[in-house]
Design a protein around this motif. Sequence first.
Motif, PDB file in Angstrom:
ATOM      1  N   PRO A  75       0.802  -1.222   0.000  1.00 45.08           N
ATOM      2  CA  PRO A  75       0.000   0.000   0.000  1.00 45.08           C
ATOM      3  C   PRO A  75       0.838   1.276   0.000  1.00 45.08           C
ATOM      4  N   GLU A  76       0.138   2.363  -0.245  1.00 43.67           N
ATOM      5  CA  GLU A  76       0.748   3.690  -0.244  1.00 43.67           C
ATOM      6  C   GLU A  76       1.235   4.007   1.167  1.00 43.67           C
ATOM      7  N   GLY A  77       2.227   4.870   1.264  1.00 43.35           N
ATOM      8  CA  GLY A  77       2.770   5.159   2.586  1.00 43.35           C
ATOM      9  C   GLY A  77       3.505   3.929   3.060  1.00 43.35           C
ATOM     10  N   ARG A  78       3.380   3.611   4.330  1.00 45.04           N
ATOM     11  CA  ARG A  78       4.079   2.429   4.780  1.00 45.04           C
ATOM     12  C   ARG A  78       3.092   1.387   5.249  1.00 45.04           C
ATOM     13  N   GLY A  79       3.062   0.304   4.556  1.00 44.85           N
ATOM     14  CA  GLY A  79       2.130  -0.750   4.913  1.00 44.85           C
ATOM     15  C   GLY A  79       2.729  -1.701   5.917  1.00 44.85           C
ATOM     16  N   ILE A  80       3.210  -1.169   7.002  1.00 46.32           N
ATOM     17  CA  ILE A  80       3.830  -2.022   8.017  1.00 46.32           C
ATOM     18  C   ILE A  80       3.259  -1.671   9.384  1.00 46.32           C
ATOM     19  N   ARG A 112      16.199  -7.714  12.096  1.00 48.81           N
ATOM     20  CA  ARG A 112      14.930  -8.415  12.275  1.00 48.81           C
ATOM     21  C   ARG A 112      14.326  -8.223  13.654  1.00 48.81           C
ATOM     22  N   ARG A 113      15.143  -7.825  14.631  1.00 53.51           N
ATOM     23  CA  ARG A 113      14.576  -7.599  15.955  1.00 53.51           C
ATOM     24  C   ARG A 113      14.289  -6.120  16.219  1.00 53.51           C
ATOM     25  N   GLN A 114      14.547  -5.303  15.204  1.00 54.05           N
ATOM     26  CA  GLN A 114      14.324  -3.868  15.360  1.00 54.05           C
ATOM     27  C   GLN A 114      12.837  -3.545  15.144  1.00 54.05           C
ATOM     28  N   MET A 115      12.346  -2.529  15.879  1.00 52.96           N
ATOM     29  CA  MET A 115      10.980  -2.076  15.645  1.00 52.96           C
ATOM     30  C   MET A 115      10.875  -1.536  14.225  1.00 52.96           C
ATOM     31  N   ALA A 116       9.850  -1.945  13.531  1.00 53.22           N
ATOM     32  CA  ALA A 116       9.733  -1.558  12.131  1.00 53.22           C
ATOM     33  C   ALA A 116       9.624  -0.047  11.969  1.00 53.22           C
ATOM     34  N   GLY A 117       9.015   0.616  12.968  1.00 53.90           N
ATOM     35  CA  GLY A 117       8.853   2.065  12.877  1.00 53.90           C
ATOM     36  C   GLY A 117      10.168   2.823  12.923  1.00 53.90           C
ATOM     37  N   THR A 118      11.224   2.172  13.427  1.00 60.06           N
ATOM     38  CA  THR A 118      12.502   2.867  13.519  1.00 60.06           C
ATOM     39  C   THR A 118      13.398   2.573  12.315  1.00 60.06           C
ATOM     40  N   ALA A 134       4.986  -8.694   1.276  1.00 61.07           N
ATOM     41  CA  ALA A 134       4.110  -9.025   0.152  1.00 61.07           C
ATOM     42  C   ALA A 134       4.675 -10.195  -0.644  1.00 61.07           C
ATOM     43  N   LEU A 135       5.979 -10.153  -0.913  1.00 62.02           N
ATOM     44  CA  LEU A 135       6.586 -11.189  -1.757  1.00 62.02           C
ATOM     45  C   LEU A 135       6.668 -12.533  -1.049  1.00 62.02           C
ATOM     46  N   GLN A 188       9.835   0.438   3.284  1.00 61.11           N
ATOM     47  CA  GLN A 188       9.240   0.003   2.018  1.00 61.11           C
ATOM     48  C   GLN A 188       9.738  -1.383   1.640  1.00 61.11           C
ATOM     49  N   MET A 189      11.025  -1.644   1.927  1.00 62.44           N
ATOM     50  CA  MET A 189      11.574  -2.980   1.650  1.00 62.44           C
ATOM     51  C   MET A 189      10.818  -4.019   2.458  1.00 62.44           C
ATOM     52  N   LEU A 190      10.546  -3.679   3.709  1.00 66.18           N
ATOM     53  CA  LEU A 190       9.834  -4.617   4.574  1.00 66.18           C
ATOM     54  C   LEU A 190       8.431  -4.870   4.027  1.00 66.18           C
TER      55      LEU A 190
END
Lengths: 243, 127
Positions: free
Chosen positions: A94-99, A137-143, A157-158, A150-152
């Motif tokens: 999605p647009e923005g960050r889909g996480i 992988r243990r980092q908060m996605a927001g940081t 998705a993939l 976007q990679m995440l």
Amino acid sequence: MMTNPAFAARTPVLELVAVHAGYGRIDVLHGVDLALHAGEVYALLGPNGAGKSTTLGVASGQIVPSSGGLMLCGRDVTGAAPDALARAGVCVVPEGRGIFPNLTVAENLRMATFTGMRYPDVSARAFTQFPRLRDRRRQMAGTLSGGEQQMLAMARALATDPAVLLVDELSMGLAPIVVDELYDHVRQIAAAGLSILIVEQFVHEILGIADVAGIMLHGRIEHTGSTTELADGLASAYLGGKH
Amino acid sequence: MDDVKPPARETMSPSRLAQFEAEVTKMRVSGGGANPERTAARVGIGLTVLGFVVAFISWWSAYNAGTFEDIHRAAIFALIGVGMALVGAIIWLRNSLTRYLRYWIIRLVYEQREQTDRLLERRDNGH
Ligand SMILES: Nc1ncnc2c1ncn2[C@@H]1O[C@H](COP(=O)(O)OP(=O)(O)OP(=O)(O)O)[C@@H](O)[C@H]1O
Ligand SMILES: [Mg+2]
């Protein structure tokens, strides 16, 4: 490019037929026709508010068209639930960050197991494609940095092994160099043969990757063609066309 | 970026494509913009109201009944009405609640996202 004999008739994997759609009483799409063929990268371009995200919403089943239809492999699936489409293999970035910013990278990836895949497979796939995520992988996605987020989103998705990937404005708010890196990933994904519908507001990032491009203005696709054809007519479409 | 034509690429593996086609064929399509939860919530409310009406009618007929037999009959009828109202209320609760919870969880996600953004902004601005 079409090498699969079973698909020689070129039935599009995903097709929108004369789609009208909107939000409540507001009509946004006024008859959108769009065909995405197997293994193709389709760039959907257009200015703010043209209806690009709405088109992706229809393609992913999140918005039900008021008239017209959504076809997958030639079958009319208008009105199918978005989760059914996702399970079949239509996947959205999605647009923005889909996480989920307050979950770790690994936890975000775990969300992709809804299709019934096992987590080790999901993470293995994600980390080979985006090695940068492995260390985080243990980092908060927001940081994560914007590009990494976007990679995440793409990795998630993939990881579900989609057949069709719908990507909304990958480049939004990111530095050109980061955008280049992301599009290198898209190029690799495309080379693996996935069918991709990718939305962008600006052209330059994507023209080297896409096979076909459509320009959307005021809820209609006003021009379609190969990317080289469109590159010429584009400036006039944005600046001079339809005003 | 440069405008080089992309290198020739293979199509999605035929098996994945075939699998996708199979999944699509299997897919259940309800058609139209039907919203099953909203419909169910409405059915629930309708059933509740109907149940009360049935109960009320039973009370009315018991009130005007001539014999005990009629009163018993009305009482049983009233029970059915109460049962309908109960089932209707449960159906309504279940369907409006899931809708609300879903809305709530999405709100939470968005709020968290905004909060994280604000936090990071402060950190990056060196406060
Ligand atoms: N949830 C919504 N409710 C009402 N109107 C909406 C909603 N989402 C979008 N719209 C309207 O629909 C129109 C098209 O929006 P859409 O998001 O599809 O544009 P877009 O092409 O993706 O634009 P952008 O490049 O800014 O993302 C806009 O006028 C917008 O205001
Ligand atoms: Mg958009």
